[in-house]
Scaffold this active site. Structure first.
Site, short mmCIF file in Angstrom:
data_model
loop_
_atom_site.label_atom_id
_atom_site.label_comp_id
_atom_site.label_asym_id
_atom_site.label_seq_id
_atom_site.Cartn_x
_atom_site.Cartn_y
_atom_site.Cartn_z
N HIS A 24 0.81 -1.23 0.00
CA HIS A 24 0.00 0.00 0.00
C HIS A 24 0.84 1.28 0.00
O HIS A 24 0.77 2.12 0.88
CB HIS A 24 -1.11 0.00 1.05
CG HIS A 24 -0.75 -0.40 2.46
ND1 HIS A 24 0.18 0.26 3.20
CD2 HIS A 24 -1.23 -1.36 3.28
CE1 HIS A 24 0.28 -0.27 4.39
NE2 HIS A 24 -0.57 -1.27 4.46
N HIS A 78 -4.15 -10.29 14.36
CA HIS A 78 -4.39 -9.04 13.60
C HIS A 78 -5.15 -9.43 12.34
O HIS A 78 -4.78 -10.38 11.65
CB HIS A 78 -3.02 -8.44 13.28
CG HIS A 78 -3.02 -7.20 12.47
ND1 HIS A 78 -4.03 -6.27 12.51
CD2 HIS A 78 -2.09 -6.70 11.60
CE1 HIS A 78 -3.72 -5.27 11.70
NE2 HIS A 78 -2.56 -5.52 11.14
N GLU A 80 -5.66 -7.59 9.51
CA GLU A 80 -5.24 -7.09 8.19
C GLU A 80 -4.92 -8.29 7.30
O GLU A 80 -4.35 -9.29 7.75
CB GLU A 80 -4.04 -6.14 8.32
CG GLU A 80 -3.82 -5.37 7.02
CD GLU A 80 -2.92 -4.15 7.15
OE1 GLU A 80 -2.24 -3.98 8.17
OE2 GLU A 80 -2.90 -3.35 6.19
N ASP A 82 -2.91 -9.30 5.09
CA ASP A 82 -1.63 -9.99 4.88
C ASP A 82 -1.46 -11.11 5.92
O ASP A 82 -0.65 -12.03 5.72
CB ASP A 82 -0.43 -9.03 4.90
CG ASP A 82 -0.43 -8.04 6.04
OD1 ASP A 82 -1.51 -7.75 6.59
OD2 ASP A 82 0.65 -7.55 6.39
N HIS A 144 -1.08 -1.47 14.69
CA HIS A 144 -1.55 -0.23 14.14
C HIS A 144 -3.04 -0.26 13.74
O HIS A 144 -3.50 0.67 13.06
CB HIS A 144 -0.70 0.15 12.93
CG HIS A 144 -0.82 -0.87 11.80
ND1 HIS A 144 -1.01 -0.49 10.49
CD2 HIS A 144 -0.85 -2.22 11.78
CE1 HIS A 144 -1.10 -1.56 9.71
NE2 HIS A 144 -1.01 -2.62 10.47
N ASP A 163 2.73 -7.58 13.75
CA ASP A 163 3.42 -6.54 12.96
C ASP A 163 4.61 -5.91 13.71
O ASP A 163 5.58 -5.48 13.07
CB ASP A 163 2.43 -5.43 12.58
CG ASP A 163 1.63 -5.75 11.32
OD1 ASP A 163 2.06 -6.62 10.55
OD2 ASP A 163 0.59 -5.12 11.13
N TYR A 191 10.19 -0.06 8.17
CA TYR A 191 8.86 -0.57 8.53
C TYR A 191 8.23 0.34 9.60
O TYR A 191 7.07 0.73 9.49
CB TYR A 191 9.01 -2.00 9.06
CG TYR A 191 7.70 -2.71 9.23
CD1 TYR A 191 7.15 -3.45 8.20
CD2 TYR A 191 6.99 -2.62 10.42
CE1 TYR A 191 5.93 -4.08 8.35
CE2 TYR A 191 5.78 -3.24 10.58
CZ TYR A 191 5.25 -3.97 9.54
OH TYR A 191 4.04 -4.58 9.68
N HIS A 222 6.44 -10.40 9.97
CA HIS A 222 7.15 -10.12 8.72
C HIS A 222 8.65 -10.25 8.95
O HIS A 222 9.18 -9.75 9.95
CB HIS A 222 6.90 -8.68 8.25
CG HIS A 222 5.47 -8.36 7.91
ND1 HIS A 222 4.86 -8.85 6.77
CD2 HIS A 222 4.55 -7.60 8.54
CE1 HIS A 222 3.61 -8.39 6.73
NE2 HIS A 222 3.40 -7.65 7.79
#
Ligand code: FEO
Length: 386
Positions: A24, A78, A80, A82, A144, A163, A191, A222
């Site tokens: 993004h 999380h 999100e 990904d 986040h 994250d 990051y 990640h």
């Protein structure tokens, strides 16, 4: 595709996204990984999943250890996509599994996925027994997303941090002592600067809560897992989350016919004269996400643009919009630009920097080509005010 052993009966089973170059708007030159973890205990537990297009890789890695149908729990740290994108595929392969997440996580999953899943909602302080091992949960809201949480396994001293502490690096290496530490920390900084920075106050609270845990191993969602350099990592997070800067200036600009560039170069040299590490970044060549990686350390942020059709250049507007959202705090700077018959860019940049709460010490606006006298004045003023 095989699982990678971390400890006895604990495995990395994530996906490697070698081709990813845009997350993004964040330039991910080194690709990324989506890390998922498998715990084999009385209750077989999967912690997070991977992006939807790597679900086969995830299932293959799990299958190298255990039949996915035997999974009892899927922890969603999380929502999100990904990390949750393969949830439907996993729940199809493990029809008896229960999803363990917090109330925001359950709500988020239901916004994203229509499957009729069995949810067990937990909150900070709750523990889940897996058999010989336990997972205890710590919600880290707005680091986040509202749903973010981390899972801690006290018996193994492992923090599954999602994250937090991640880096966008695709590699065959899995652990922080297998690649250059400078490279990993640089990607961790990028990051943080591009994803976590606006939530630094919440990061401080999370670091405070995590400091009460005995952590030997950090398993982020990640990049590389941290088993050796936890001290350097935590020290860096402390620095970034408190907006602690270095004696560094970043000069960001675009130019049409070279006038704004002449002022940029003059400011860059003035900072050098003052003993600063001075970094010149031209928006035609430097990506906004790489600029943020420099800005997170910079005491001064200087921004310049010529006026084009009563506006600043779109490249500069794009950078300023991006930086405003990331909210670097406690910085000072200079604004500069050039114009022909009507000046607009310098005023507009000033407004952006005011909105970003960056204190502007002085503005410089040249008519057409800056004269040597004009540049001498710029140089003298910067040196006087810094
Ligand atoms: Fe890596 Fe917020 O997802």
């Amino acid at each position: 595709m095989k699982a990678v052993k971390i400890r006895d009966n604990i495995y990395w089973v994530g996906g490697i996204d070698w081709k990813l170059r845009n997350f993004h708007g964040y330039l991910t030159q080194r690709g990324s990984t989506y890390n998922a973890y498998l715990v084999i205990d009385e209750k077989i537990t999967l912690i997070d999943t991977v992006k939807h297009y790597l679900s086969d890789e995830l299932l293959q890695r799990i299958s190298s250890v255990v039949d996915p149908a035997k999974i009892d729990y899927v922890v969603v740290n999380h929502v999100e996509m990904d990390h949750s994108g393969s949830l439907p595929k996993i729940m199809e392969a493990a029809p008896n599994a229960k999803i363990i997440t917090n109330a925001h996580g359950e709500k988020g999953c239901k916004f994203h996925y229509t499957g009729e899943y069995d949810y067990q909602v937990i909150k900070t302080g709750d523990s889940l027994s897996l058999g010989k091992r336990t997972l205890s949960f710590l919600q880290t809201p707005m680091v986040h997303w509202p749903d973010n949480m981390v899972s801690y396994m006290p018996e193994e001293k492992i923090l599954f941090s999602n994250d937090a502490f991640g880096q966008h690096i695709a590699s065959s290496e899995r652990f922080d002592d297998e690649l250059s530490l400078d490279l990993i920390l640089e990607e961790a900084r990028k990051y943080y600067a591009n994803i976590v920075l606006p939530y630094s106050k919440q990061v401080q609270k999370a670091l405070d809560a995590a400091s009460k845990l005995d952590i030997e191993f950090i398993a982020p969602s990640h990049g590389l897992m941290w088993r050796k350099n936890l001290g350097a990592l935590l020290e860096a997070y402390q620095k970034w989350s408190t907006n602690t800067t270095e004696k560094k200036a970043v000069i960001v600009y675009d130019t049409m016919w070279g006038s704004t560039e002449k002022i940029a170069t003059t400011i860059y040299k003035a900072f050098q004269d003052k003993g600063y590490s001075s970094h010149l970044m031209n928006l035609q060549h430097d990506h906004i996400s790489d600029i943020m990686t420099q800005i997170i350390l910079a005491e001064y942020i200087c921004v310049g643009s010529p006026t084009l059709n009563k506006n600043l250049l779109p490249t500069v507007a794009s950078f300023l919009t991006y930086m405003k959202g990331l909210e670097p705090r406690g910085r000072k700077g200079f604004v500069f630009g050039s114009h022909g018959w009507g000046s607009a860019a310098v005023k507009q940049i000033n407004q952006y920097l005011a909105d970003t709460k960056i204190e502007v010490l002085e503005s410089f606006d040249s008519r057409y080509i800056p004269t040597n006298e004009f540049l001498d004045q710029v140089r003298a003023k910067v040196k006087e005010l810094v």
